[in-house]
Design a protein around this motif. Sequence first.
Motif, PDB file in Angstrom:
ATOM      1  N   LEU A  78       3.265   1.248  -5.860  1.00 28.30           N
ATOM      2  CA  LEU A  78       3.915   0.552  -4.739  1.00 28.30           C
ATOM      3  C   LEU A  78       5.291   1.138  -4.434  1.00 28.30           C
ATOM      4  O   LEU A  78       5.666   1.283  -3.270  1.00 28.30           O
ATOM      5  CB  LEU A  78       4.036  -0.944  -5.046  1.00 28.30           C
TER       6      LEU A  78
ATOM      7  N   LYS B  97       9.172  -9.432  -5.879  1.00 34.99           N
ATOM      8  CA  LYS B  97       8.239  -9.827  -4.811  1.00 34.99           C
ATOM      9  C   LYS B  97       6.860 -10.143  -5.395  1.00 34.99           C
ATOM     10  O   LYS B  97       6.201 -11.087  -4.963  1.00 34.99           O
ATOM     11  CB  LYS B  97       8.097  -8.709  -3.774  1.00 34.99           C
TER      12      LYS B  97
ATOM     13  N   MET C 120      10.851  -4.679  -6.300  1.00 31.18           N
ATOM     14  CA  MET C 120       9.401  -4.699  -6.110  1.00 31.18           C
ATOM     15  C   MET C 120       8.761  -5.770  -7.000  1.00 31.18           C
ATOM     16  O   MET C 120       7.928  -6.556  -6.556  1.00 31.18           O
ATOM     17  CB  MET C 120       8.826  -3.316  -6.462  1.00 31.18           C
TER      18      MET C 120
ATOM     19  N   GLU D 213       6.301   2.696  -0.873  1.00 27.02           N
ATOM     20  CA  GLU D 213       7.418   2.118  -0.125  1.00 27.02           C
ATOM     21  C   GLU D 213       8.553   3.127   0.096  1.00 27.02           C
ATOM     22  O   GLU D 213       9.201   3.127   1.135  1.00 27.02           O
ATOM     23  CB  GLU D 213       7.950   0.883  -0.860  1.00 27.02           C
ATOM     24  N   ASN D 214       8.784   3.987  -0.880  1.00 27.81           N
ATOM     25  CA  ASN D 214       9.880   4.956  -0.799  1.00 27.81           C
ATOM     26  C   ASN D 214       9.434   6.326  -0.285  1.00 27.81           C
ATOM     27  O   ASN D 214      10.253   7.223  -0.136  1.00 27.81           O
ATOM     28  CB  ASN D 214      10.550   5.111  -2.166  1.00 27.81           C
ATOM     29  N   GLN D 215       8.134   6.466  -0.052  1.00 25.30           N
ATOM     30  CA  GLN D 215       7.550   7.731   0.389  1.00 25.30           C
ATOM     31  C   GLN D 215       8.058   8.891  -0.462  1.00 25.30           C
ATOM     32  O   GLN D 215       8.462   9.943   0.040  1.00 25.30           O
ATOM     33  CB  GLN D 215       7.840   7.971   1.880  1.00 25.30           C
TER      34      GLN D 215
END
Length: 167
Positions: free
Chosen positions: A40, A71, A68, A44-46
């Motif tokens: 993840l 969440k 992360m 999210e941070n590519q």
Amino acid sequence: MVKKLFEKICMIGMPGSGKSTIGRALSDHLKFDFYDTDELIEIENQSKIKDIFNQKGEEHFRKVERSMFKKLVLRKKIVISTGGGIILKNKDLLKQTFNIYLKCDLETLIKRTSRNKNRPLLKNNVEKNIKILFNDRKEIYNEISDFTINATSNTKHTIKTILEHLN
């Protein structure tokens, strides 16, 4: 039927202990959603974890990881495969989950992690660095764990034992 206590399950352990493999299989058996914190974070941070470490440092990575994880623990009926270092900055959040420590012997960890070149804390000398991490973290894993299982050998047996414990 899985007890309410077990609605949020975290796989914790050293890099190479099988957290993603066992977590994914366990979630299939339980019909829970599966999340891998490292995957993840990369999405999210590519960016690959090793690149985040190299460009922004471990402290930045730990902040991203915590955000992360925060969440994820809000959800129910989940199995989370955590990064090996989740235990360092998230003891408070880990109290909200049922933590399964996948314990492996050093020889197995060295063999497994040697195959993956994307582990930033192990680069240059896997054997030496895995021993350091193992010694630094083993007490924390034991402290945080709600259930510890030897995950050195048979994955199917490990999953079967976890499922028996959960029921």
